[in-house]
Design a protein around this motif. Structure first.
Motif, short mmCIF file in Angstrom:
data_model
loop_
_atom_site.label_atom_id
_atom_site.label_comp_id
_atom_site.label_asym_id
_atom_site.label_seq_id
_atom_site.Cartn_x
_atom_site.Cartn_y
_atom_site.Cartn_z
N UNK A 230 0.83 -1.19 0.00
CA UNK A 230 0.00 0.00 0.00
C UNK A 230 0.87 1.25 0.00
N UNK A 231 0.48 2.27 -0.75
CA UNK A 231 1.19 3.54 -0.78
C UNK A 231 0.53 4.48 0.23
N UNK A 232 1.35 5.02 1.13
CA UNK A 232 0.85 5.94 2.16
C UNK A 232 0.52 7.29 1.51
N UNK A 233 -0.59 7.88 1.92
CA UNK A 233 -0.99 9.17 1.36
C UNK A 233 -0.12 10.31 1.86
N UNK A 234 0.34 10.23 3.12
CA UNK A 234 1.09 11.35 3.68
C UNK A 234 2.58 11.32 3.30
N UNK A 235 3.23 10.15 3.37
CA UNK A 235 4.67 10.12 3.05
C UNK A 235 4.95 9.66 1.62
N UNK A 236 3.98 9.04 0.94
CA UNK A 236 4.14 8.63 -0.45
C UNK A 236 5.01 7.42 -0.66
N UNK A 237 5.28 6.63 0.38
CA UNK A 237 6.14 5.46 0.28
C UNK A 237 5.32 4.18 0.43
N UNK A 238 5.86 3.08 -0.11
CA UNK A 238 5.24 1.77 0.10
C UNK A 238 5.43 1.39 1.56
N UNK A 239 4.36 0.96 2.20
CA UNK A 239 4.42 0.74 3.64
C UNK A 239 3.55 -0.43 4.07
N UNK A 240 3.80 -0.87 5.29
CA UNK A 240 2.95 -1.85 5.94
C UNK A 240 1.88 -1.09 6.74
N UNK A 241 0.86 -1.79 7.16
CA UNK A 241 -0.26 -1.15 7.85
C UNK A 241 -0.31 -1.61 9.30
N UNK A 242 -0.50 -0.64 10.19
CA UNK A 242 -0.76 -0.91 11.59
C UNK A 242 -2.15 -0.41 11.93
N UNK A 243 -2.61 -0.73 13.12
CA UNK A 243 -3.95 -0.31 13.52
C UNK A 243 -3.87 0.44 14.84
N UNK A 244 -4.71 1.47 14.97
CA UNK A 244 -4.80 2.26 16.19
C UNK A 244 -6.27 2.33 16.59
N UNK A 245 -6.56 2.08 17.86
CA UNK A 245 -7.93 2.10 18.34
C UNK A 245 -8.16 3.37 19.15
N UNK A 246 -9.12 4.18 18.70
CA UNK A 246 -9.51 5.42 19.40
C UNK A 246 -10.96 5.26 19.83
N UNK A 247 -11.18 4.84 21.06
CA UNK A 247 -12.54 4.62 21.53
C UNK A 247 -13.17 3.45 20.81
N UNK A 248 -14.23 3.73 20.03
CA UNK A 248 -14.90 2.68 19.25
C UNK A 248 -14.37 2.60 17.83
N UNK A 249 -13.54 3.54 17.41
CA UNK A 249 -13.04 3.58 16.04
C UNK A 249 -11.69 2.89 15.92
N UNK A 250 -11.55 2.07 14.89
CA UNK A 250 -10.28 1.41 14.58
C UNK A 250 -9.78 2.00 13.26
N UNK A 251 -8.61 2.64 13.26
CA UNK A 251 -8.09 3.30 12.07
C UNK A 251 -6.80 2.63 11.63
N UNK A 252 -6.55 2.69 10.32
CA UNK A 252 -5.31 2.14 9.77
C UNK A 252 -4.23 3.21 9.82
N UNK A 253 -3.00 2.78 10.16
CA UNK A 253 -1.90 3.71 10.36
C UNK A 253 -0.69 3.23 9.57
N UNK A 254 0.04 4.17 8.95
CA UNK A 254 1.29 3.88 8.24
C UNK A 254 2.37 3.50 9.24
N UNK A 255 3.10 2.41 9.00
CA UNK A 255 4.16 1.98 9.92
C UNK A 255 5.40 2.86 9.80
N UNK A 256 5.59 3.55 8.67
CA UNK A 256 6.79 4.36 8.47
C UNK A 256 6.67 5.75 9.08
#
Length: 91
Positions: free
Chosen positions: A60-86
């Protein structure tokens, strides 16, 4: 794409074959297909078609850094969001 003849090229994922662990990416891994004329007076032709590639060969290409990256997850309350590992930015 991480490996193969189309390495370092990007494209949009058209379909996912989950049971085979393969994906079809727009404009990558093209093959030539010869089509016979079906009706009288119609010409035969050669078309280019995308083939499925291993899901391990794409990233997957990250929108903010523009590099190929792996995906991590962050839980904020009830929301689960995908996060760039780089860069840590939200994807």
């Amino acid at each position: 794409m991480l490996s193969g003849k189309d390495r370092n090229k990007t494209g949009k994922i058209l379909s996912v074959h989950k049971e085979e662990n393969r994906v079809v990416v727009e404009g990558l891994n093209l093959m030539k297909k010869h089509i016979r004329p079906r009706q009288q007076g119609q010409k035969g032709q050669i078309i280019s078609k995308e083939r499925a590639i291993s899901a391990a060969s794409v990233a997957l290409i990250c929108k903010s850094c523009g590099k190929a990256t792996r995906i991590g997850y962050k839980i904020n309350g009830d929301n689960k969001t995908r996060v760039c590992k780089k860069c840590g930015g939200e994807v």
